[in-house]
Enzyme design. Structure first.
Site, mmCIF file in Angstrom:
data_model
loop_
_atom_site.group_PDB
_atom_site.id
_atom_site.type_symbol
_atom_site.label_atom_id
_atom_site.label_comp_id
_atom_site.label_asym_id
_atom_site.label_seq_id
_atom_site.Cartn_x
_atom_site.Cartn_y
_atom_site.Cartn_z
ATOM 1 N N LYS A 1 0.847 -1.195 0.000
ATOM 2 C CA LYS A 1 0.000 0.000 0.000
ATOM 3 C C LYS A 1 0.880 1.241 0.000
ATOM 4 C CE LYS A 1 -4.040 -1.925 2.305
ATOM 5 N NZ LYS A 1 -4.874 -1.780 3.497
ATOM 6 N N HIS B 1 2.536 6.756 3.014
ATOM 7 C CA HIS B 1 2.075 8.144 2.940
ATOM 8 C C HIS B 1 2.807 9.045 3.931
ATOM 9 C CE1 HIS B 1 -0.232 7.188 6.482
ATOM 10 N NE2 HIS B 1 -0.836 6.202 5.850
ATOM 11 N N HIS C 1 3.222 8.006 7.495
ATOM 12 C CA HIS C 1 4.294 7.045 7.775
ATOM 13 C C HIS C 1 5.653 7.751 7.836
ATOM 14 C CE1 HIS C 1 1.330 4.088 5.855
ATOM 15 N NE2 HIS C 1 1.421 3.734 7.129
HETATM 16 N N1 ARG Z 1 0.290 -0.038 9.688
HETATM 17 C C1 ARG Z 1 -0.524 0.900 10.404
HETATM 18 C C2 ARG Z 1 -1.019 1.990 9.468
HETATM 19 O O1 ARG Z 1 -0.431 2.240 8.453
HETATM 20 C C3 ARG Z 1 0.198 1.531 11.541
HETATM 21 C C4 ARG Z 1 0.580 0.605 12.640
HETATM 22 C C5 ARG Z 1 0.675 1.295 13.952
HETATM 23 N N2 ARG Z 1 1.066 0.416 15.003
HETATM 24 C C6 ARG Z 1 0.293 -0.433 15.642
HETATM 25 N N3 ARG Z 1 0.822 -1.172 16.575
HETATM 26 N N4 ARG Z 1 -0.990 -0.522 15.395
HETATM 27 O O2 ARG Z 1 -1.987 2.647 9.779
#
Ligand code: ARG
Length: 578
Positions: A138, A141, A144
């Site tokens: 994905k 963005h 991140h």
């Molecule tokens: N992969 C998730 C996202 O892009 C963020 C993860 C954040 N960390 C967690 N432990 N939930 O939204």
């Protein structure tokens, strides 16, 4: 260092007030420099000393301050005592100040400010910092990107303070997107492209198969089936998934390296497929799990059925959800690292998610839930690259590099640098980081490439420029001067201001360590750079008598050292030429 002075003041106070010096040290702070030439170096806040902020009326505080000041005496360290608004002010013996600060900066090197008494007695903790955490296939963005630089800063700071830090990247490496990818790759994938450019290719396949699935029921169905196979542990499906993941991680590692970021662990949601089933059982056994008519399962967090405090933890087909996997991950990390603190860095949109996760851990009986902390940040609007909206981290890095190269080419004063690409990237990243760290992390902001690259304003470019300039000063005049220098030569207001500012570095680090906001360090470094710029104009080295030149060189070297330390904490690599 600064604390050497603080301690000395605290000792005298401690005899007067009959309190241990340790209790007094934090009430004594270095006075921020001002345009006015003469300011005291330290101040004692009478308010904070009395440990109350409300019932003492102002005049009373003033009387107390005056009384205290009258009882205190100057000594070899303190040369002047006065009072301010609710404060007792101390001026440090000028020569002692100069000598001590400069010696300490040199002696402590990268530890300057961190050895301070403000941090003494700070227990060494085990800290897990989870940050960046993009979703495989994905978009990577801006959220991140922010998580990456903020998390890196927090991890750097904690590590610098002597804590044992584990950096975790928790990838979105599980879920329906892999069902789609599994199907999509068979339809649109190319092995070669996957090998040479995995992130880009997986993203393309993902976009394409999503479109296809919207129109074609069979594709959607097959994607669903593929994910089912993954969930059930089908070897063949898992093999393909593993390949996608491995190739992606390999490329992430390479790109994060350009940013100067590394992780101790590339974890991910996929790790918790089975463990989240155990979590569901545990929730059930504790009577916390409620089945709904739809066949899903929820945890009711308020007990009163308020829909906003309901968290769904199981789909109707029995599979886990994001929150369930986070519960499993937290429990697993506790087992593995026995952390004292765990910090999650994500955008503020996930605030409620983490609140619910922590609350669920709590009611499951895990008291350590209170050691978990979410550091939320705001939204960045309008960051675009030549390729449009941010989709890949690498695009942002390339954009930064090419824009900065262009800028550097247009600045006449730019020196010939050996590796212009690398320099441009470092300066550009500094620009990005400073822009991002200037404000309160929780605030949203509007992004502008032009603004971040201004060389004069309060930007990362300006910090890098100052660092490079100070470095070239040392190169030009060599270190020959540095052996014997006379601190008595550093009594001009510009020098004193710099010394007073250097004195405050530990307090700034302390503040950032308390609220995890980088802005204190950013504004400190910008002020330091402005001070250095002004001093550079007036405190000449060339044509000055050797002891004056030596002393000034020493001062500039101290500035560069502290500037570099601060920049590195923020995640910036200082450049020596630009
Ligand atoms: N992969 C998730 C996202 O892009 C963020 C993860 C954040 N960390 C967690 N432990 N939930 O939204």
């Amino acid at each position: 260092m600064a604390c050497g002075f603080r301690r000395s003041i605290a000792c005298q106070l401690s005899r007067l007030l009959d309190l241990p010096p340790e209790n007094l040290i934090k009430s004594i702070s270095a006075v921020p420099i001002s345009r006015k030439e003469e300011v005291a170096d330290f101040q004692l806040s009478v308010d904070s000393l009395l440990g109350n902020n409300n019932d003492h009326s102002r005049p009373d505080i003033q009387v107390q301050a005056t009384r205290l000041a009258e009882k205190l005496k100057c000594d070899t360290v303190v040369s002047e005592i006065s009072t301010g608004q609710g404060t007792v002010n101390f001026k440090i013996n000028r020569e002692l100040l100069t000598k001590t600060v400069l010696q300490q900066v040199i002696k402590d090197g990268s530890k300057y400010g961190l050895n301070s008494e403000l941090f003494s007695g700070l227990p060494q903790k085990k800290i897990v910092v989870e940050f960046s955490s993009p979703n495989v296939a994905k978009k990577f963005h801006v959220g991140h990107l922010r998580s990456t630089i903020i998390g890196n800063f927090i991890a750097n700071l904690k590590e610098a303070l002597g804590h044992q830090v584990t950096r975790i990247n928790y990838l979105g490496d599980w879920g329906m997107q892999f069902g789609l990818l599994g199907t999509g790759f068979q339809l649109f994938g190319y092995e070669e492209k996957l090998q040479s450019n995995p992130l880009q290719h997986l993203f393309e396949v993902y976009v394409q198969v999503n479109k296809e699935a919207a129109d074609n029921k069979n594709v959607a169905k097959s994607a669903h089936e593929f994910f089912q196979r993954l969930e059930l542990g089908d070897m063949q499906a898992l093999e393909l998934w593993q390949k996608f993941r491995d190739l992606s991680v390999e490329e992430y590692v390479r790109i994060y390296k350009r940013l100067g970021v590394h992780f101790d662990e590339y974890s991910g949601e996929s790790f918790y497929r089975e463990k989240s089933q155990e979590v569901l059982k545990l929730l059930d056994s504790k009577g916390l799990l409620q089945k709904t008519i739809k066949g899903t399962a929820i945890v009711n967090l308020s007990g009163n059925g308020d829909p906003s405090s309901i968290c769904t933890v199981m789909r109707s087909d029995g599979t886990s959800l994001y929150a369930t996997r986070d519960l499993a991950a937290a429990i697993d990390r506790m087992d593995k690292y026995n952390f004292d603190t765990m910090i999650y860095v994500t955008d503020k949109g996930q605030k409620k998610h983490f609140q619910q996760v922590f609350q669920m851990l709590q009611i499951m009986g895990y008291d350590w839930a209170e050691r978990c902390q979410h550091v939320p940040f705001g939204v960045v609007q309008g960051m675009k690259t030549r390729r449009g909206e941010v989709t890949f981290l690498e695009d942002v890095l390339n954009e930064i590099r090419s824009r900065m190269l262009q800028n550097m080419a247009s600045i006449k004063t730019t020196k010939e640098v050996e590796n212009p690409q690398e320099t441009a990237e470092r300066v550009g990243l500094a620009a990005l980081i400073i822009q991002d760290f200037k404000g309160v992390l929780l605030s949203d902001y509007q992004f502008s490439w032009d603004r971040i690259f201004q060389s004069r304003g309060d930007t990362g470019v300006f910090l890098q420029y100052t660092h490079a300039r100070l470095h070239s000063l040392e190169e030009t005049f060599g270190c020959g001067y540095l052996n014997d220098f006379n601190t008595a030569c550093l009594q001009e207001p510009q020098s004193v201001s710099i010394l007073q500012h250097l004195l405050r570095f530990d307090e700034v680090l302390y503040r950032s360590s308390q609220d995890l906001q980088p802005r204190h360090i950013v504004s400190y470094l910008l002020t330091l750079s402005h001070l250095a710029g002004m001093a550079h104009k007036t405190l000449h080295i060339k044509d000055s008598p050797p002891e004056v030149a030596g002393a000034r060189l020493h001062l500039f070297r101290a500035v560069r050292s502290v500037l570099a330390n601060g920049m590195k904490l923020l995640g910036i690599t200082p450049v020596c030429r630009m």
